[in-house]
Write a protein that holds these residues in place. Structure first.
Motif, short mmCIF file in Angstrom:
data_model
loop_
_atom_site.label_atom_id
_atom_site.label_comp_id
_atom_site.label_asym_id
_atom_site.label_seq_id
_atom_site.Cartn_x
_atom_site.Cartn_y
_atom_site.Cartn_z
N SER A 188 -30.93 7.12 -36.64
CA SER A 188 -30.44 6.71 -37.95
C SER A 188 -31.64 6.25 -38.79
N GLU A 190 -32.18 3.45 -40.02
CA GLU A 190 -32.59 2.11 -39.62
C GLU A 190 -33.41 2.11 -38.32
N ILE A 366 -19.82 6.37 -44.80
CA ILE A 366 -19.95 4.92 -44.76
C ILE A 366 -19.54 4.22 -46.05
N ASP A 402 -24.67 7.96 -45.41
CA ASP A 402 -23.85 8.24 -44.23
C ASP A 402 -24.66 7.96 -42.96
N TRP A 403 -23.96 7.49 -41.96
CA TRP A 403 -24.59 7.03 -40.72
C TRP A 403 -24.52 8.13 -39.67
N ARG A 496 -22.88 -3.68 -39.93
CA ARG A 496 -21.88 -2.81 -39.30
C ARG A 496 -20.76 -3.62 -38.66
#
Length: 892
Positions: A188, A190, A366, A402-403, A496
């Motif tokens: 991802s 992150e 998301i 979007d994740w 999340r």
């Protein structure tokens, strides 16, 4: 017969024994109890990759302080423990272990055997982690321990996936994602850490078909040009207006590339013309979709070049770059190379350079989940401490993408998607389907990928309580109250959890989030295994004690800031524990068994009513009540540093340094038994309150002392005793004011003794005077304080007294203090000492003035050095003035 108390506190004989005592008595366990208010914390589950480090010790110390504090406030306090499977991180660690110990890769072992091996790893590391947490004294409810891949959590993960899929919020798409060639999995956004690198900008000439012209593009990754499908310019860029619509030729491979116009092109970057590589750049991918350009992928999953790269197929990406640049130079295509510093993404687990890579992956849509989370934070339903993280959180959610949730790993929750082997049916199911509803075929194949670790971690606050079942624990303990975590996972995890809690529970998962800082080494460098600068918390516990480690970490902390830690810093915690033990032992040595029953505030209250309390008693009781207020408020507001500073200052500086000293004449002298009993009652009652306020921070020694001094009416464990509450009855501003005046005069007398080298064993005569007689009666009424704390044999309080000959003096507010020095010091020796010290300081000051007048020093030295030297000069001047005054005091 009273128990003998060791002179020295030995934590090795205490900590394990008391922890077992707490566990055996179920003090950590919480149950659904409608009679009490619940308070819940879920532990950020440590990864089972390895044992715990100082960061875990620091983070969990805050959590234990909170949960012990809330437990003592008569709440049903639950601290939920557990560990995280940490998909990519654990798989990497185990793969390295296999390679090192058995010289095998996971592919040689096979998926099933590899996963079995990781489970064994998890069992061993998980047990070690739990034992480490216990060793630190953490009061988790071990009966409720969970793991992110245990049966209940796994069921919850599947439930969430299927619900989101059926809602249209999970989809599969071919898109540019972050790809780690080492881990060979998607990441991802992150999970990518960006680092600045000194690289290059290569300027490459692309020939224009049918002409002798070229169009020059600039790139930081020349090897990706092998996947170019177009050249783009800005529609408003007059330099290229005539070239839009023409065909350029890709150097080396000879592929035709259309020259297109697109508004997203930055006219200021490079030449203003950019190569378009949709399979290897997220911006280019969007451009390609807008212009219907077919992406060409030139990389394999290990970052070697594939067949689309022509003669470079099979070569590593960096090897290809080097060879390709040589070929471009030979072919006359390379115009120039410039130095260029830019940010490059790295895998957060193995530090490999990440590739933007076109791949088919599973994504969570998301935005619909982010909106309620944004609203909850904006409305203040969730508060961040420190508050500055609120803006960071909101900004990230407002710009969220979007994740990507699929990972090409073997360790983790397998994606519950099944493909019919007879038709194109795709089924999302918690349990493996047995018959295809579309064609009645019985055979299905499950998607091979696993879910991102954070997909399961986001469910931690409610899945641990039994969700999707509506358990009584879920109804009672959810939403939780406080989350304590590091700011580095505010996006990975905190955001999340908020989204998941609102989506599946309809409520926020917690009310407050406290972000602790990072533990760095003494030089301020982040601790890590690779740097070898980490400190093992168990090693510190062995050398100092768990209490010492916890206390020292708190003393070093300030709200949300990083701390620098050296092993020697833990000495402050050990010193404090020793001070606490010595204070308790002093009282113990002066108590009888019967005194234990009277050392509480009920007896103190009756002494107050019957006017039996001394000024020192009234003062310490008032200061104690204000300390209760400060400590309680500090813990309630997550100002842990303020709470620990308040209790440290009160216990060490006021209770020990002043109060215990002030009551010694009543304990040792000719005071009446009643006066002695009152002093002990007050001292013991205040000590119990001190122990209670310290208990969340240093639980072991406070419990050990509590068990020795508790009366039959006190709780059997300090852990379940009631938190002290402020009582206005005992607050006395007048007592505090009077005691402050006395302390100031005693402090001034002590300073005179120190500055004039008066031996400690010599009793002095002191004259205290003022023109208006202020405080003279107060001082006269408490001469015993001065006799005991300043060794004043004769104290004279006289209005308008003259300064005696050869006397040192001090001024405190409206009071002047004189100490005749005749018979206390040898004037000749002291005069010589002072003259020598004055000469030394004058020489140092001369050198310092010379340095500070030097333009060379002032122009070249760093500002902090100059400031330090100026302060040194000011200190020298102040000390010199004092020495000269002292010399005048003893002059003939």
């Amino acid at each position: 017969m009273r128990q003998e108390i060791p002179k020295v506190y030995d934590p090795k004989n205490v900590e394990d024994r008391l922890y077992e005592f707490w566990v055996q008595n179920n003090y950590f366990h919480a149950e659904v109890n409608p009679e009490r208010q619940p308070y819940t914390i879920v532990i950020p589950p440590p990864n089972v990759t390895d044992v715990l480090h100082m960061g875990h010790a620091y983070n969990n110390t805050f959590q234990d302080i909170i949960i012990r504090f809330q437990r003592m406030q008569d709440k049903e306090a639950l601290w939920f423990p557990g560990t995280d499977h940490a998909g990519i991180a654990t798989q990497n660690v185990v793969e390295r272990f296999l390679k090192k110990e058995k010289n095998q890769t996971r592919h040689q072992v096979g998926r099933e055997k590899f996963v079995e091996f990781v489970w064994q790893w998890r069992e061993e590391r998980g047990r070690t982690i739990i034992e480490q947490l216990k060793k630190m004294g953490f009061s988790c409810d071990w009966q409720r321990e969970r793991f992110t891949m245990d049966e209940g959590m796994s069921r919850a993960v599947l439930e969430v996936f299927v619900r989101l899929y059926n809602k249209g919020l999970i989809h599969r798409n071919k898109y540019i994602i972050n790809w780690c060639p080492r881990c060979q999995t998607a990441l991802s956004d992150e999970e990518v850490e960006h680092q600045n690198h000194d690289g290059n900008l290569w300027y490459i000439n692309y020939p224009i078909s049918g002409t002798t012209q070229t169009i020059t593009v600039a790139t930081t990754r020349p090897e990706t040009m092998l996947g170019d499908v177009a050249v783009a310019v800005h529609p408003q860029d007059d330099r290229f207006k005539d070239l839009v619509g023409r065909i350029a030729t890709l150097p080396i491979l000879g592929r035709d590339l259309q020259i297109i116009a697109d508004d997203t092109v930055d006219m200021e970057f490079g030449t203003g013309a950019v190569k378009v590589t949709p399979a290897h750049d997220p911006n280019d991918f969007v451009i390609g979709q807008r212009h219907n350009l077919e992406p060409i992928n030139v990389l394999n999953e290990d970052a070697s070049l594939n067949e689309n790269a022509g003669k470079y197929a099979g070569m590593d990406r960096l090897q290809t770059r080097k060879r390709l640049v040589q070929d471009l130079k030979k072919g006359g295509f390379l115009e120039r190379i410039e130095d260029h510093r830019h940010s490059i993404g790295h895998c957060y687990r193995c530090n490999t350079i990440v590739e933007p890579y076109l791949s088919e992956q599973w994504f969570v849509k998301i935005k619909p989940l982010a909106e309620p989370a944004l609203e909850a934070v904006r409305e203040g339903k969730i508060k961040f401490h420190p508050a500055r993280w609120t803006k960071v959180f909101i900004n990230w959610l407002e710009n969220i993408h979007d994740w990507c949730i699929s990972r090409q790993l073997w360790w983790g929750h397998r994606i519950p998607i099944y493909y019919c082997q007879n038709c194109d049916a795709v089924v999302a199911s918690i349990d493996p389907p047995t018959t295809c509803e579309k064609c009645n075929h019985p055979e299905f194949k499950q998607d091979p990928d696993v879910l991102d670790t954070w997909f399961s971690s986001q469910l931690w606050p409610f899945a641990t309580l039994g969700w999707p079942e509506e358990t009584k624990e879920l109804k009672y303990f959810y939403p939780t109250d406080t989350l304590v975590t590091g700011p580095d996972i505010i996006f990975f995890w905190v955001a999340r959890m908020v989204m998941a809690g609102l989506e599946f529970m309809g409520e926020i998962p917690f009310h407050d989030v406290y972000f602790n800082g990072i533990v760095r080494d003494a030089q301020g460098i982040k601790m890590s295994k690779s740097r070898g600068n980490g400190i093992d918390p168990l090693e510190l516990i062995e050398d100092y004690s768990a209490d010492a480690v916890r206390f020292s970490l708190l003393m070093l902390s300030s709200e949300g800031q990083d701390i620098n830690l050296a092993k020697s810093d833990i000495e402050m915690g050990r010193n404090f524990s020793n001070k606490l033990w010595n204070g308790f032992r002093f009282l113990w040595m002066n108590m009888e068994e019967s005194d234990l029953e009277k050392g509480n505030f009920d007896f103190v209250q009756s002494a107050l009513k019957s006017d039996q309390l001394d000024l020192a008693d009234l003062w310490i009781l008032s200061r104690y009540q204000k300390t209760v207020r400060k400590v309680t408020r500090g813990l309630e507001r997550y100002k842990f540093h303020e709470a620990v500073d308040a209790i440290y200052s009160f216990f060490w500086r006021e209770y020990c340094d002043w109060y215990l000293e002030l009551i010694k004449p009543r304990l040792y002298g000719e005071a009446s038994p009643e006066d002695k009993r009152v002093a002990l009652d007050v001292a013991l009652a205040v000590l119990k309150g001190i122990l209670q306020m310290l208990h969340p921070i240093i639980p072991f020694i406070t419990e050990e002392i509590w068990l020795k001094i508790r009366s039959e009416s006190d709780s059997e464990s300090i852990m379940i005793s009631s938190w002290p509450t402020e009582s206005r009855t005992f607050i006395s501003e007048s007592a505090e004011k009077d005691m402050e005046a006395i302390q100031d005069v005693i402090g001034a007398i002590r300073n005179i003794r120190g500055e004039m080298n008066v031996p400690r064993n010599k009793s002095a005569r002191v004259i205290v005077t003022s023109m208006n007689g202020a405080n003279l009666d107060l001082i006269t009424g408490h001469k015993d304080y001065f006799q005991h704390l300043a060794n004043v044999e004769q104290l004279e309080c006289v209005r308008g007294a003259e300064k005696p000959r050869k006397a040192a003096s001090a001024v405190v507010s409206d009071l002047e203090i004189y100490m005749p020095l005749e018979g206390l010091i040898d004037f000749g020796v002291e005069k010589a000492r002072l003259e020598k010290e004055i000469a030394r300081l004058e020489k140092q000051l001369e050198n310092l003035n010379y340095k500070l007048q030097s333009s060379d020093f002032l122009n070249k030295a760093p500002e902090e050095i100059i400031s330090r030297e100026k302060k040194k000069k000011s200190d020298f001047e102040s000390n010199l003035d004092k020495l000269k005054l002292n010399l005048e005091s003893i002059a003939e």
